[in-house]
Design an enzyme around this catalytic site. Structure first.
Site, PDB file in Angstrom:
ATOM      1  N   ASP A 176      16.606 -28.675  -1.673  1.00 10.04           N
ATOM      2  CA  ASP A 176      15.960 -27.364  -1.653  1.00 10.04           C
ATOM      3  C   ASP A 176      15.893 -26.885  -0.207  1.00 10.04           C
ATOM      4  O   ASP A 176      16.706 -27.304   0.618  1.00 10.04           O
ATOM      5  CB  ASP A 176      14.570 -27.439  -2.306  1.00 10.04           C
ATOM      6  CG  ASP A 176      14.162 -26.127  -2.957  1.00 10.04           C
ATOM      7  OD1 ASP A 176      14.095 -25.107  -2.237  1.00 10.04           O
ATOM      8  OD2 ASP A 176      13.904 -26.100  -4.175  1.00 10.04           O
ATOM      9  N   HIS A 218      18.970 -25.536   0.817  1.00 12.89           N
ATOM     10  CA  HIS A 218      18.936 -24.101   0.551  1.00 12.89           C
ATOM     11  C   HIS A 218      18.660 -23.282   1.800  1.00 12.89           C
ATOM     12  O   HIS A 218      18.325 -22.107   1.712  1.00 12.89           O
ATOM     13  CB  HIS A 218      17.878 -23.787  -0.518  1.00 12.89           C
ATOM     14  CG  HIS A 218      18.195 -24.361  -1.859  1.00 12.89           C
ATOM     15  ND1 HIS A 218      17.383 -24.182  -2.969  1.00 12.89           N
ATOM     16  CD2 HIS A 218      19.243 -25.122  -2.288  1.00 12.89           C
ATOM     17  CE1 HIS A 218      17.915 -24.809  -4.008  1.00 12.89           C
ATOM     18  NE2 HIS A 218      19.041 -25.387  -3.623  1.00 12.89           N
TER      19      HIS A 218
END
Length: 459
Positions: free
Chosen positions: A286, A309
């Site tokens: 993430d 991310h």
């Protein structure tokens, strides 16, 4: 602490505070005299490139001077610490019954050792010896404590993977609760043992219900906090979270988990003020760094990110909430193979603002969505309904950013019709496609200024 130590400590605090105030005052007063206004009162995007060069040069020189002063005081501080070294108490978890064999539950030993350390009126070294693995169930290190504590994690700490152990608190594994003047360091490893949680995530297995998982390491309402020289890996969900903390330094951290591990943010900052994150290597499933509501004066410097991310502000405004983030600087970062570069994401229907943000001196390789502002963020199974209200995005500078985009759109400003992005500046930004092809920019509802070379540029 004896009277002599108190006097010495007070002297050090006063001298350091006066020195810092004098240096900052001289810098800003001279700026105000030379340029006719106080830069502290103006957003950075209003400074011209020439002025910015002069400002940077000035602060570079001032920084060098400040470092000399800091070194002198560091010498004094080291001397004072050496003079008081005899009064430092060592609390070793092995002395409280910890086995460190990787299979015996050492939670009770750690808990009892913490009680001893926290209740001590002497400065404490809390030692987790090397070459051992300590299995821990969820554990709360509660303050306030009577003195300063340094926790030296030299060995490895391993989380229990029995989900029943988290029935009382499903959101935390290790949490430091209201502990001030704390240092956590040592070169050891904190392992969240997260595989069982990932397997049961609805993002991995659609038949599973969506439930929260524990954050591996949380600091809650801590002030004057240092976290450094640690490896944090395989978190159940978020790896490291700073929640409602003040005056934080986080440095030389290696944070990693598999690219497919769900919601495993590297460093999460929420409701925290005056935090410096530096020299960290982060690769997770993430966001490498996520900065959310209530956070102010956040600096992230010398960050290596990927996979993951990217570096994100938000999400903000979910559930029609009012949320704020301000005064964020991301400086000198390298991102590789991430699904986003530098991102601001907000939900429709929210309110508040993300403001006074600067992304500078950043390199990206094979990154999807290198620069993105998404005011229509929607992380749910069904579509999000259209709503007029939005979190205001304003005063955001992108400076000296370059690299290759893995997507055709390298710059994407998807801003709100009712609350357009304001005061957005692109300065010396250059992206090409991964194969050398041209990339493009999409710019919807954005008040944009450009200077220097900007490629691609808004149509």
């Amino acid at each position: 602490m004896g009277s002599f130590e108190k006097q010495l400590s007070t002297f050090w605090i006063v001298v350091f505070s006066l020195s810092a105030s004098c240096i900052n005052g001289l810098i800003h007063d001279e700026f105000q005299e030379e340029y006719g206004y106080d830069f502290r009162s103006y957003p950075s995007y209003l400074i011209s490139p020439i002025e910015q060069t002069r400002v940077n040069k000035y602060f570079d020189n001032s920084s060098a001077a400040a470092k000399i002063v800091e070194a002198r005081f560091s010498d004094f501080n080291n001397f004072s610490r050496r003079s008081l070294a005899a009064s430092v108490k060592t609390v070793d978890v092995l002395s409280f019954g910890a086995k460190g064999d990787g299979s015996t539950d050492d939670s009770k030993a750690f808990g009892n050792a913490w009680k001893e350390a926290c209740s001590s009126s002497q400065e404490v070294n809390f030692v987790v010896p090397k070459s051992k693995t300590y299995l821990l169930k969820p554990l709360r290190f509660t303050g306030p404590c009577k003195s300063h504590i340094t926790m030296e994690i030299n060995g490895a700490i391993l989380a229990s993977d029995n989900r029943a152990d988290y029935s009382k608190d499903s959101r935390h594994w290790l949490i430091f609760d209201r502990v001030d003047n704390l240092i956590v360091e040592g070169g050891g490893t904190i392992n969240g043992n997260g595989n069982i949680w990932w397997q049961n995530s609805c993002k991995i297995n659609k038949s599973k219900p969506c439930k929260s998982a524990p954050t591996a390491l949380t600091f809650y309402k801590c002030t004057s906090l240092v976290v450094k020289n640690l490896k944090i890996q395989n978190a159940q969900q978020i790896h490291l979270s700073f929640e409602k903390c003040t005056n934080v330094q986080a440095s030389n951290l290696v944070v990693n988990a598999p690219e497919k591990s769900p919601n495993t943010d590297g460093i999460h900052v929420t409701g925290t003020q005056n935090i410096q994150i530096s020299s960290c290597i982060i690769g997770t499933g993430d966001d490498c760094i996520s900065i959310v509501s209530g956070s102010q004066k956040v600096q992230a410097t010398d960050i290596t990110c990927g996979p993951g991310h990217g570096i994100s502000i938000g999400s903000l405004g979910s559930g029609n909430s009012e949320e704020y983030v301000s005064d964020v600087v991301v400086n000198r970062a390298k991102l590789s193979g991430t699904t986003n570069g530098v991102r601001i994401k907000t939900w429709q229907g929210g309110s508040g603002s993300a403001s006074n943000i600067k992304f500078q001196n950043i390199e990206m390789q094979n990154v999807k969505n290198p620069i993105i502002v998404d005011q229509n963020y929607c992380d749910q199974d069904g579509p999000c309904k259209q709503q007029a209200s939005a979190v205001q995005v304003k005063n955001v500078v992108y400076q000296n950013i370059k690299g290759t985009s893995a997507s055709s759109v390298a710059i994407d400003f998807d801003c709100s019709k009712s609350h357009p992005c304001q005061g957005i500046v692109l300065q010396n930004v250059n992206f090409v496609g991964a194969d050398g092809a041209k990339s493009k920019a999409v710019c919807n509802n954005v008040n944009l200024q450009s200077s220097g070379t900007v490629t691609p540029h808004c149509p």
